[in-house]
Scaffold this active site. Structure first.
Site, PDB file in Angstrom:
ATOM      1  N   TYR A   1       0.823  -1.212   0.000  1.00 34.92           N
ATOM      2  CA  TYR A   1       0.000   0.000   0.000  1.00 34.92           C
ATOM      3  C   TYR A   1       0.857   1.262   0.000  1.00 34.92           C
ATOM      4  CZ  TYR A   1      -3.932  -3.043   1.277  1.00 34.92           C
ATOM      5  OH  TYR A   1      -4.870  -4.014   1.302  1.00 34.92           O
TER       6      TYR A   1
ATOM      7  N   ASP B   1      -2.607 -18.258   1.620  1.00 30.72           N
ATOM      8  CA  ASP B   1      -3.723 -18.947   0.965  1.00 30.72           C
ATOM      9  C   ASP B   1      -4.266 -20.059   1.860  1.00 30.72           C
ATOM     10  OD1 ASP B   1      -1.160 -19.886   0.506  1.00 30.72           O
ATOM     11  OD2 ASP B   1      -1.588 -20.751  -1.449  1.00 30.72           O
TER      12      ASP B   1
ATOM     13  N   LYS C   1       3.731 -15.314   2.298  1.00 36.23           N
ATOM     14  CA  LYS C   1       3.647 -16.014   1.007  1.00 36.23           C
ATOM     15  C   LYS C   1       5.078 -16.222   0.544  1.00 36.23           C
ATOM     16  CE  LYS C   1       1.238 -17.517  -2.544  1.00 36.23           C
ATOM     17  NZ  LYS C   1       0.489 -18.783  -2.477  1.00 36.23           N
TER      18      LYS C   1
ATOM     19  N   ASP D   1      -5.124  -6.988   5.910  1.00 30.99           N
ATOM     20  CA  ASP D   1      -6.348  -6.299   5.507  1.00 30.99           C
ATOM     21  C   ASP D   1      -7.412  -7.337   5.126  1.00 30.99           C
ATOM     22  OD1 ASP D   1      -8.167  -4.421   4.665  1.00 30.99           O
ATOM     23  OD2 ASP D   1      -7.018  -3.723   2.943  1.00 30.99           O
TER      24      ASP D   1
ATOM     25  N   ASP E   1     -10.698  -8.882   7.602  1.00 32.51           N
ATOM     26  CA  ASP E   1     -12.092  -8.741   7.152  1.00 32.51           C
ATOM     27  C   ASP E   1     -12.770 -10.105   7.059  1.00 32.51           C
ATOM     28  OD1 ASP E   1     -12.134  -6.032   7.108  1.00 32.51           O
ATOM     29  OD2 ASP E   1     -12.709  -5.851   4.994  1.00 32.51           O
TER      30      ASP E   1
END
Ligand code: NAD
Length: 358
Positions: free
Chosen positions: A141, A224, A191, A248, A252
């Site tokens: 970001y 994942d 990851k 993020d 959620d």
């Protein structure tokens, strides 16, 4: 103890729910013999209306001098004009930056009485109690990004995930210390099979886990796989630490587990200075002014403020227990009521919390 709190009610239901959290903090102050001082500041749409700026300098000054900042929510249709000079959300992004808040904490806890509101089966979700640490000021970001036109008329866009060792170390330490105070288990999500930035996370975290936190049970999970585990076995996690983008998305996803947005608080912490505490939900303009908003997420955010900014663990637990006890009596606001349950107003729900705290 003496503590100064800044209240930033913001927009929509913000003023209604922050006022109730203040009542709870005032009672805690009286019951436990603390001297709490409250200042109220402008942020978001309310600040744009009053000053033209979603985060006036006066608000920043008040916040930097405080022990903790409790925010309601910002935004609403009144300020949604895409051509507007500024937007309420700009105030939120700036206060995070001004206070240097690099760690976002999101507790995801199911309340036994509300488990049937979860989209998952009771036997899967019951007992879930996860504390997420999401890195908030680095990663994709904030890394370099570009958009270029190609000779064939198409475009090429890039966003870059960038992390320095110290950004990883500081949030890992916070998370590992929190794990020690909880069930002593820490999961780092990355990851590393694909991303170089993740491989740095893995190396730095493994080193810290071995050298500074050998007593904390430590595991790594690929993002994942984590997306699946959160749905299939959420009770197997205690503290989870991860970078900005993964955090993020995963927080959620996890916020759906307890079944109600009106119950979830969050905290954002920096290296020093006050933390920022808020409910996870937004300003709920559809119910603003009706006196029916659920105040519990904000009241639980106030509990986080006592725990993380004032080290008042007993007081924080007292609030969390009061919420649990009141829910156990069947007390519900409209968003969490089912069937024939009597629906309480924002103030009535808080009255019950205050009574439970007496
Ligand atoms: P929202 O969370 O405000 O509302 C979603 C739904 O949940 C609505 O039906 C609302 O009535 C309900 N709800 C939310 N909180 C509730 C509560 N405490 N009690 C009872 N019901 C509750 O999300 P939205 O509708 O997508 O966004 C509304 C505004 O809030 C937008 O302007 C958005 O930008 C802003 N927003 C702000 C924040 C923040 O300040 N941190 C976060 C998310 C959204």
């Amino acid at each position: 103890m003496d503590a100064t709190f800044v209240l930033l009610p913001g927009d929509g239901i913000g003023p209604e729910i922050v006022a109730q959290a203040r009542r709870v903090l005032e009672l805690i102050g009286t019951r436990f013999g603390h001297h709490f001082v409250f200042h109220t500041g402008l942020i978001g749409g309310a600040a744009i209306d009053a000053t033209g700026d979603p985060l006036p300098d006066e608000t920043i000054r008040m916040c930097t001098e405080a022990d903790g900042v409790l925010l309601g929510a910002v935004g609403g249709p009144k300020w949604d004009d895409p051509n507007a000079k500024t937007r309420p959300e700009a105030g939120l992004l700036r206060i995070r930056k001004e206070l240097g808040l690099f760690a976002n904490l999101r507790p995801i806890k199911t309340f036994p009485e509300l488990v049937d509101a979860s989209p998952l089966k009771r036997e899967v979700v019951e007992g879930t109690d996860i504390l997420f640490f999401r890195e908030l000021t680095g990663g994709i970001y904030f890394g370099p990004s570009s958009l270029e036109e190609l000779p064939d008329g198409g475009y090429r866009a890039s966003s870059t995930m960038v992390y320095d060792t110290h950004e990883i170390e500081r949030i890992f330490r916070l998370a590992a210390e929190a794990a020690r105070r909880r069930r002593n288990k820490l999961t780092m999500v990355d990851k590393a099979n694909v991303l170089e930035a993740s491989r740095l996370w893995r190396r730095v975290c493994a080193e810290l886990a071995a050298t500074e936190f050998p007593d904390v049970e430590y595991e790594v999970v690929l993002v994942d796989a984590m997306a699946m585990h959160l749905i299939s076995r959420p009770t197997s996690f205690d503290v989870v630490v991860t970078e900005n983008l993964f955090g993020d998305i995963l927080t959620d996803e996890a916020s759906m587990l307890p079944g109600s947005l009106g119950m979830l608080p969050s905290a954002s912490l920096g290296a020093e200075g006050p933390g920022l505490y808020e409910p996870v939900h937004g300003s709920a303009p559809d119910i603003a002014g009706k006196g029916i908003a659920n105040p519990l997420a904000t009241i639980l955010a106030a509990a986080l403020m006592l725990r993380h900014s004032c080290q008042l663990e007993e007081e924080a637990v007292a609030i969390e227990r009061a919420v649990q006890d009141v829910l156990a009596t069947g007390a519900r606001t409209a968003d969490i009521a089912r069937g024939s349950q009597r629906v309480l107003s924002t103030v009535e729900m808080t009255d019950l919390i205050l009574a439970a705290l007496q």
